[in-house]
Design an enzyme around this catalytic site. Structure first.
Site, mmCIF file in Angstrom:
data_model
loop_
_atom_site.group_PDB
_atom_site.id
_atom_site.type_symbol
_atom_site.label_atom_id
_atom_site.label_comp_id
_atom_site.label_asym_id
_atom_site.label_seq_id
_atom_site.Cartn_x
_atom_site.Cartn_y
_atom_site.Cartn_z
ATOM 1 N N ASP A 77 64.472 49.162 -49.465
ATOM 2 C CA ASP A 77 65.408 48.672 -48.453
ATOM 3 C C ASP A 77 64.682 47.600 -47.630
ATOM 4 O OD1 ASP A 77 67.575 48.250 -46.867
ATOM 5 O OD2 ASP A 77 67.793 50.305 -46.159
HETATM 6 C C1 BGC Z 1 70.419 48.348 -45.056
HETATM 7 C C2 BGC Z 1 70.890 48.506 -46.474
HETATM 8 C C3 BGC Z 1 71.472 47.218 -46.978
HETATM 9 C C4 BGC Z 1 70.436 46.127 -46.829
HETATM 10 C C5 BGC Z 1 70.911 44.777 -47.349
HETATM 11 C C6 BGC Z 1 69.519 47.128 -44.892
HETATM 12 O O1 BGC Z 1 69.227 46.883 -43.567
HETATM 13 O O2 BGC Z 1 69.731 49.505 -44.636
HETATM 14 O O3 BGC Z 1 71.847 49.536 -46.545
HETATM 15 O O4 BGC Z 1 71.869 47.371 -48.307
HETATM 16 O O5 BGC Z 1 70.100 45.992 -45.476
HETATM 17 O O6 BGC Z 1 71.918 44.269 -46.588
#
Ligand code: BGC
Length: 765
Positions: A287
């Site tokens: 993530d």
């Molecule tokens: C979130 C994810 C998301 C990613 C891309 C992160 O901050 O926790 O769920 O897929 O950003 O947008």
């Protein structure tokens, strides 16, 4: 070089300089062909090109287009996220083909969580439909629209089980229950990936956030998770496993630590559990920034250490995190990270690109340039009918005193509230490429429904919140909440005057979408004070009062429940939300949704979940006793339980009939009830099966969902609903972490929510 290009490849290549080493297809989409292909390709790659494949970045101020072009030329990027139009995606893929040495296609990803252009209800609302076919349709349409924009992967589904209404991200998941979340997650994966993520209208899924992100302490975003292995294996891991068993090609590695180990540093989780036990062969992607954050988590001493730990723990690709590119070259050259570990990570990236069909046709989700829509946001690209249908199914009727609903389409109706005419809010958070200006608000939806047959008055009545700090927070990155220039009293006065002219008042209140999002934890889960003041003022008019809630988490609704004559939970219902809510309010659709999370009375009770353990001193409302497990200053249990939801008709459920009083391993027992529509309208409901193992080697929940069926019944109609029960429904993780089904008596509960159920028992030998 073999050239067996698809038509679009041939067309696009005519515009490109000659290709170098990548052999484009058609290549058979089999694991054997993939492995041979990827081994061959890996053999041609330099160290820098390999490391480049591990890098996933987003175009933006940190990475402007020109810089990305340069990175593409040098083979320093493997995938892109947050770019969502065909021309933009094509431009980058063309640069790969024209400028890079090996011409390894990029893949393109985005958070397509509840729709791409057509926005469906938030996932918590989708779960509230308990309708597998509806969720399948959402997955298929979302994938179709995403693929049609040129995307190859989505960061979905989110299957983080959560018992934490304070956590804003419950809006993105399917609620508190393991079974329901598993069913919904699996359905999404199957629907989005279709037969193959290489298909023209399919995308690869990346299930998230592995693991147990929904259990962050206190519901506080990015916090730690600490839980027993039994609870982890029994309640929190199964939905990820279900999504992976359904074939999800990707897994997103969570930001949180689990029992002290941040997921990106957890080789037990990413290697033992995921790869060895679950046989996962796809890609793991950290993530956003998770590798860097290992330093702040306190498990890596510096960036090099963070990179070594993440790669060796099994994080293949890094999202928005330049550490892999900066530090891996040296770490590999010095032998701190082995070539084999690096190759393993790169192999997973190339494997998924192969499975996406990108080595057959790098433009396979783009088609020919001439086929690009003249207007990316064209109405014709939306699926409004499906969005309206699914949104209606997601709504949960929480209260309906003396048949206040449905409303009549005559007389004068006052629609009031800060959410009644907000296009941005009704879409919910993570609304992908959906456009607020294409969303139907409740005001518009009611106008459409009434079609001149009644008078509709409108007043805003209040701001979503008058708290300046929260207004600023909500407007930090986008102008999401409009704050009225009038004083709260002026707005209230206008609302009361409007209500006084009407026969009935519909009040749309709840949360701004930004209050139920990432980084949106709340310590107070009531409707904000400005809106409660409005509710009170409208109640004082004595007019029949219908409250329509828009929110992304269970709220503490004691005040609303007390004051409203009818209460409809509409979540954030998407592009067609306003029409869908109006369908329910006017009875053009009979509500059938059921809560996928318990709604507490107050935040101090949290966590409140239906499948809790019994305790040695359970509270008995019929025989209250001081020395039992409860809070003395509030009623016990939730205000609205898991699985609860009313209809405009009524249903009865017969006693449970079991096909046998005993069951052996290998048998399938059947538990049946007859459900009758005893009211005055046709309607659907959800029949729910719960099991309990009342005596086991460790304490087991008071009941657990093990099946459900949505049934449609005409007025007066009866249907027998029958559930198979086999040994898999009886197993649990014991104290030694073995999955067992222990002999003994089992209780079966069947009903239309988790509390009011019919009961029977059988003995398992
Ligand atoms: C979130 C994810 C998301 C990613 C891309 C992160 O901050 O926790 O769920 O897929 O950003 O947008």
């Amino acid at each position: 070089m073999k050239w067996m290009c698809s038509l679009s490849l041939a067309v696009s290549l005519a515009l490109q300089p000659a290709l170098a080493e990548v052999r484009f297809g058609p290549h058979p989409l089999t694991p054997e062909a993939r492995d041979a292909y990827v081994t061959d390709l890996l053999g041609q790659m330099t160290l820098d090109e390999k490391i480049g494949q591990l890098r996933l970045i987003s175009v933006g101020p940190d990475n402007p287009k020109e810089a990305i072009r340069d990175m593409i030329q040098k083979g320093q990027v493997g995938a892109i996220f947050n770019t969502v139009t065909r021309p933009d995606i094509r431009a980058m893929q063309d640069q790969v083909m024209a400028l890079s040495r090996l011409k390894i296609p990029l893949f393109f990803a985005f958070d397509v969580v509840h729709g791409q252009r057509t926005i469906f209800p938030i996932p918590l609302g989708l779960a509230a439909s308990w309708d597998v076919d509806a969720v399948k349709q959402v997955g298929q349409i979302s994938a179709r629209e995403a693929a049609d924009d040129g995307l190859n992967m989505t960061w979905a589904p989110m299957v983080d089980v959560s018992r934490e209404p304070r956590w804003g991200r419950v809006s993105e998941g399917f609620g508190e229950d393991t079974w329901l979340t598993s069913v919904m997650g699996r359905t999404m994966v199957e629907a989005m990936q279709g037969k193959s993520p290489a298909d023209r209208y399919a995308v690869m899924t990346s299930v998230k956030h592995f693991a147990a992100y929904g259990a962050v302490e206190g519901g506080k975003e990015y916090n730690s998770v600490d839980m027993s292995p039994q609870r982890l294996f029994q309640d929190y891991l199964p939905p990820y496993k279900a999504a992976l068993d359904a074939g999800s090609g990707g897994v997103m590695v969570a930001l949180n630590a689990l029992n002290g180990v941040p997921a990106a540093a957890d080789s037990w989780l990413l290697k033992e559990v995921l790869r060895k036990d679950w046989k996962f062969t796809g890609i793991t992607i950290s993530d956003h920034g998770a590798i860097k954050e290992l330093i702040k988590h306190g498990v890596a001493k510096d960036p090099r250490d963070a990179v070594r730990i993440a790669l060796q723990s099994g994080v293949n690709m890094s999202m928005s995190d330049e550490y892999y590119s900066q530090y891996l070259p040296d770490l590999v050259k010095r032998g701190v990270v082995s070539q084999a570990d690096l190759d393993d990570a790169v192999r997973h990236v190339l494997n998924v690109k192969y499975e996406m069909g990108l080595f057959n046709d790098p433009w396979n989700h783009l088609g020919a340039q001439e086929s690009d829509p003249a207007d990316t946001n064209a109405e014709s690209r939306l699926h409004r009918e499906a969005a309206r249908d699914v949104a209606r199914k997601s709504m949960v009727l929480l209260k309906n005193h003396q048949g206040t609903l449905p409303l009549q389409k005559h007389g004068t109706i006052a629609l009031i509230g800060p959410l009644a005419d907000s296009q941005r809010d009704i879409m919910g958070s993570w609304s992908a490429a959906g456009r607020a200006d294409q969303a139907v608000t409740l005001l518009q939806g009611m106008k459409n429904a009434i079609a001149g047959k009644a008078t509709l008055l409108y007043a805003k009545g209040a701001n979503v919140t008058d708290h300046k700090g929260i207004q600023d927070f909500l407007n930090l990155y986008e102008q999401a909440v409009s704050v009225d220039a009038r004083t709260p009293q002026q707005m209230l006065d206008e609302a009361v005057a409007t209500a006084q002219k009407a026969d009935v008042v519909v009040l749309a209140i709840g949360e701004a979408q930004g209050m139920a999002h990432e980084a949106s934890s709340r310590s107070d889960i009531t409707v904000p004070a400005s809106q409660q003041a409005l509710l009170k003022a409208l109640k004082a008019t004595g007019k029949p009062l219908v409250v329509v809630l828009m929110n992304g988490r269970p709220l503490a609704l004691v005040q609303e429940d007390r004051q409203a004559d009818a209460l409809l939970e509409s979540w954030f219902s998407g592009t067609e939300g306003g029409n869908a809510i109006a369908d329910v309010l006017f009875g053009d659709y009979n509500p059938s949704g059921k809560l996928p999370m318990s709604f507490p009375r107050e935040v101090g009770q949290v966590p409140v979940y239906y499948n809790h353990l019994p305790t040695g001193r359970p509270y008995n409302p019929e025989k209250p006793n001081k020395y039992t497990s409860h809070y003395f200053d509030t009623a016990n249990g939730p205000l609205y339980p898991f699985g609860y939801g009313l209809s405009y008709t009524t249903f009865s459920v017969s006693p449970v009939i079991l096909s046998s009083p005993t069951m052996s391993r290998g048998d399938t027992l059947r538990a049946s009830v007859t459900v009758t529509n005893t009211g005055e309208r046709d309607g659907a409901t959800v029949v729910q099966l719960y099991l309990q193992d009342p005596v086991a080697s460790l304490s087991r929940p008071v009941r657990e969902l093990k099946g459900f069926q949505r049934v449609m019944l005409k007025k007066g109609e009866a249907k027998t609903v029958s559930f198979p029960i086999d040994v898999s429904a009886l197993t649990f993780w014991n104290a030694r972490l073995q999955q067992v089904a222990e002999p003994g008596e089992f209780n079966v509960f069947i009903g239309l929510d988790s509390v009011r159920t019919q009961q029977a028992s059988f003995s398992f030998r």
